[in-house]
Design an enzyme around this catalytic site. Sequence first.
Site, PDB file in Angstrom:
ATOM      1  CG  ASP A  13      39.633  41.263  38.284  1.00 40.13           C
ATOM      2  OD1 ASP A  13      40.689  41.642  37.742  1.00 40.13           O
ATOM      3  OD2 ASP A  13      39.583  40.337  39.122  1.00 40.13           O
ATOM      4  CE  LYS A  16      41.720  48.022  37.643  1.00 37.56           C
ATOM      5  NZ  LYS A  16      40.858  46.928  38.125  1.00 37.56           N
ATOM      6  N   GLY A  40      45.706  42.152  36.133  1.00 35.61           N
ATOM      7  CA  GLY A  40      45.466  41.512  34.842  1.00 35.61           C
ATOM      8  C   GLY A  40      44.395  42.322  34.143  1.00 35.61           C
ATOM      9  CG  HIS A  41      44.572  45.997  33.759  1.00 36.40           C
ATOM     10  ND1 HIS A  41      45.146  47.222  33.976  1.00 36.40           N
ATOM     11  CD2 HIS A  41      44.223  45.537  34.990  1.00 36.40           C
ATOM     12  CE1 HIS A  41      45.157  47.478  35.273  1.00 36.40           C
ATOM     13  NE2 HIS A  41      44.615  46.464  35.903  1.00 36.40           N
ATOM     14  CD  GLN A 225      46.459  45.730  42.207  1.00 37.20           C
ATOM     15  OE1 GLN A 225      47.081  46.759  42.390  1.00 37.20           O
ATOM     16  NE2 GLN A 225      46.851  44.819  41.353  1.00 37.20           N
TER      17      GLN A 225
HETATM   18  P1  GDP Z   1      40.458  45.006  34.939  1.00 37.17           P
HETATM   19  O1  GDP Z   1      41.420  44.251  35.775  1.00 37.17           O
HETATM   20  O2  GDP Z   1      39.679  46.016  35.715  1.00 37.17           O
HETATM   21  O3  GDP Z   1      41.070  45.600  33.704  1.00 37.17           O
HETATM   22  O4  GDP Z   1      39.382  43.950  34.444  1.00 37.17           O
HETATM   23  P2  GDP Z   1      39.703  42.488  33.834  1.00 37.17           P
HETATM   24  O5  GDP Z   1      40.241  42.676  32.481  1.00 37.17           O
HETATM   25  O6  GDP Z   1      40.484  41.693  34.801  1.00 37.17           O
HETATM   26  O7  GDP Z   1      38.251  41.851  33.821  1.00 37.17           O
HETATM   27  C1  GDP Z   1      37.221  42.406  33.078  1.00 37.17           C
HETATM   28  C2  GDP Z   1      36.762  41.361  32.033  1.00 37.17           C
HETATM   29  O8  GDP Z   1      35.497  41.729  31.516  1.00 37.17           O
HETATM   30  C3  GDP Z   1      37.683  41.295  30.821  1.00 37.17           C
HETATM   31  O9  GDP Z   1      37.699  39.968  30.357  1.00 37.17           O
HETATM   32  C4  GDP Z   1      37.010  42.204  29.795  1.00 37.17           C
HETATM   33  O10 GDP Z   1      37.291  41.830  28.449  1.00 37.17           O
HETATM   34  C5  GDP Z   1      35.562  41.965  30.112  1.00 37.17           C
HETATM   35  N1  GDP Z   1      34.660  43.107  29.879  1.00 37.17           N
HETATM   36  C6  GDP Z   1      34.911  44.436  30.036  1.00 37.17           C
HETATM   37  N2  GDP Z   1      33.784  45.139  29.828  1.00 37.17           N
HETATM   38  C7  GDP Z   1      32.816  44.243  29.541  1.00 37.17           C
HETATM   39  C8  GDP Z   1      31.408  44.340  29.269  1.00 37.17           C
HETATM   40  O11 GDP Z   1      30.829  45.420  29.259  1.00 37.17           O
HETATM   41  N3  GDP Z   1      30.736  43.172  29.064  1.00 37.17           N
HETATM   42  C9  GDP Z   1      31.350  41.953  29.083  1.00 37.17           C
HETATM   43  N4  GDP Z   1      30.594  40.872  28.868  1.00 37.17           N
HETATM   44  N5  GDP Z   1      32.652  41.818  29.326  1.00 37.17           N
HETATM   45  C10 GDP Z   1      33.368  42.945  29.575  1.00 37.17           C
HETATM   46  P1  IMO Z   2      43.290  44.144  38.579  1.00 36.19           P
HETATM   47  O1  IMO Z   2      44.215  45.305  38.328  1.00 36.19           O
HETATM   48  C1  IMO Z   2      41.420  41.490  41.452  1.00 36.19           C
HETATM   49  C2  IMO Z   2      43.707  40.537  45.054  1.00 36.19           C
HETATM   50  C3  IMO Z   2      44.199  39.119  45.243  1.00 36.19           C
HETATM   51  C4  IMO Z   2      44.182  39.030  46.753  1.00 36.19           C
HETATM   52  C5  IMO Z   2      44.624  40.419  47.183  1.00 36.19           C
HETATM   53  C6  IMO Z   2      46.105  40.533  47.479  1.00 36.19           C
HETATM   54  O2  IMO Z   2      43.284  43.126  37.507  1.00 36.19           O
HETATM   55  O3  IMO Z   2      41.943  44.631  38.980  1.00 36.19           O
HETATM   56  P2  IMO Z   2      48.350  40.485  46.077  1.00 36.19           P
HETATM   57  O4  IMO Z   2      48.818  39.603  44.970  1.00 36.19           O
HETATM   58  O5  IMO Z   2      48.282  41.911  45.709  1.00 36.19           O
HETATM   59  O6  IMO Z   2      49.087  40.236  47.351  1.00 36.19           O
HETATM   60  O7  IMO Z   2      46.833  39.998  46.387  1.00 36.19           O
HETATM   61  O8  IMO Z   2      44.289  41.286  46.108  1.00 36.19           O
HETATM   62  N1  IMO Z   2      44.121  41.182  43.792  1.00 36.19           N
HETATM   63  C7  IMO Z   2      43.289  41.414  42.769  1.00 36.19           C
HETATM   64  N2  IMO Z   2      41.989  41.097  42.612  1.00 36.19           N
HETATM   65  N3  IMO Z   2      42.056  42.201  40.513  1.00 36.19           N
HETATM   66  C8  IMO Z   2      43.347  42.573  40.670  1.00 36.19           C
HETATM   67  O9  IMO Z   2      43.988  43.394  39.821  1.00 36.19           O
HETATM   68  C9  IMO Z   2      44.041  42.135  41.833  1.00 36.19           C
HETATM   69  N4  IMO Z   2      45.303  42.284  42.295  1.00 36.19           N
HETATM   70  C10 IMO Z   2      45.345  41.714  43.490  1.00 36.19           C
HETATM   71  O10 IMO Z   2      43.339  38.182  44.646  1.00 36.19           O
HETATM   72  O11 IMO Z   2      42.867  38.842  47.208  1.00 36.19           O
HETATM   73 MG    MG Z   3      41.883  42.282  36.261  1.00 39.42          MG
END
Ligand code: GDP
Ligand code: IMO
Ligand code: MG
Length: 427
Positions: A13, A16, A40-41, A225
């Site tokens: 999270d 990416k 979840g991206h 991840q």
């Molecule tokens: P990922 O799994 O690495 O793709 O990250 P996620 O999408 O799960 O979580 C990142 C969250 O932060 C998302 O809701 C993005 O829209 C948000 N985000 C990304 N870059 C920024 C930033 O620079 N500032 C803020 N406030 N939010 C951001």
């Molecule tokens: P993105 O790509 C954050 C965490 C779960 C749990 C552990 C194992 O959005 O960064 P699993 O379902 O793989 O057996 O879970 O890994 N986890 C993540 N945490 N971002 C993710 O993906 C994750 N995918 C799995 O919360 O701790």
């Molecule tokens: Mg994510």
Amino acid sequence: MPNIIVVGAQWGDEGKGKIIDVLSKDSDYVVRYQGGNNAGHTVVVGEREFVLHLIPSGILHRGKVCVIGNGVVVDPEALWNEIIELRKKGIKVNEDNLMVSDEVHIIFPYHKAIERLKEDRRGSSKIGSTGRGIGPCYTDKADRCGIRLADLFEKDMLYEKLKANLKEKNEIFRKIYNFKGFSFKELYDQYLNYGKRLKRYACNCSIILNDCIAKGKSILFEGAQGTLLDMDHGTYPFVTSSNATAGGACTGTGVSPNKIDSVIGVVKAYTTRVGEGPFPTEFPPDLMEQIRNKGKEFGATTGRPRRCGWFDAVIVSHSIRVNGLDSIAVTKIDVLDDSNTIKICVAYKYKGKLCENFPGDINILNNCEPIYEVYPGWLEDTSSVQRYEDLPLNARRYLKRLSTILKTKISIVSVGSKRTQTFYNNI
Ligand code: GDP
Ligand code: IMO
Ligand code: MG
């Protein structure tokens, strides 16, 4: 544009999806190489928000080809729903811009069921899995009884493999877990049907991507991840079941390491993690609440509140080494705008000894005391800043200090979720 791997350098999270989306415009192919719909991206385009779980974040740019590589595990129902949802939002998804390796392993309902039953049994030592069946599907892959996408196209093959799998799994369900198990006929028909729907997307990922490289086109490898969730290099056993690190991009696509030009790590300006496991720099409750709300730190897949903490340079240094990061993208600087003081963890103290390297022994991580450098915050809104030079002085000092401690250049800075809230850099 070179071939670039983008990996998460913390516990996932990191942003990416946003960074991939921004880089996609200069790339021809965007490829997922591991994980599944546990990811979840989130990508924000204008006022619209998209959450991608399996489909690479490049799908939101017209003319880009997205590939789900052989290293990914695919829940066909989740993939199908994602395709439909994107189409409903007006995004074109067809066999011209989405391909799926016919070698991906398929997630079945019995994978999700066994994961849930095992987590229940683990009690307080549970992993905190997303419950998507990822671990059990990779277990079958390693056990050489997995079912791959290509098997869904062959009636007899699917019959034989599913029959053998269900025979054993239903016995385990009944004898160990007191759970009735699954009906063969129902699953067989359902998955043959998924096979029919997904056949048009099937490809040989390695051939497609190597042809593309031979033609001078470029690839963006989208990690899911993060490094600390990597099965080998993360906080085992509190990890996911695949190699989220840069090496996974090669095994998960059939592209050789000598075709990769650069590796970029994505880090948040602080740290978060979802699920269980050690987290040395985790905030006390008051700060947790403040940053979680400001950063909207709730899981994009399960909606769980994310645990938040200070930037941990020990884990990011580990990520830099393990992935060979050429540079890092720092996201969510804006979330720290209201913080009076900001801390960076530079080492851990364990049993009176200083520990500067990420320890393999999880006991150390569980029981160490983080050693912090403390800096004044900037207390200014950074969300509309467009250049490094225009960041408040203390924000520049913070980034400079991160870069110095990590001995790595910061190539991208993000100050908000929108595409426009991003600038390139050379700190
Ligand atoms: P990922 O799994 O690495 O793709 O990250 P996620 O999408 O799960 O979580 C990142 C969250 O932060 C998302 O809701 C993005 O829209 C948000 N985000 C990304 N870059 C920024 C930033 O620079 N500032 C803020 N406030 N939010 C951001
Ligand atoms: P993105 O790509 C954050 C965490 C779960 C749990 C552990 C194992 O959005 O960064 P699993 O379902 O793989 O057996 O879970 O890994 N986890 C993540 N945490 N971002 C993710 O993906 C994750 N995918 C799995 O919360 O701790
Ligand atoms: Mg994510």
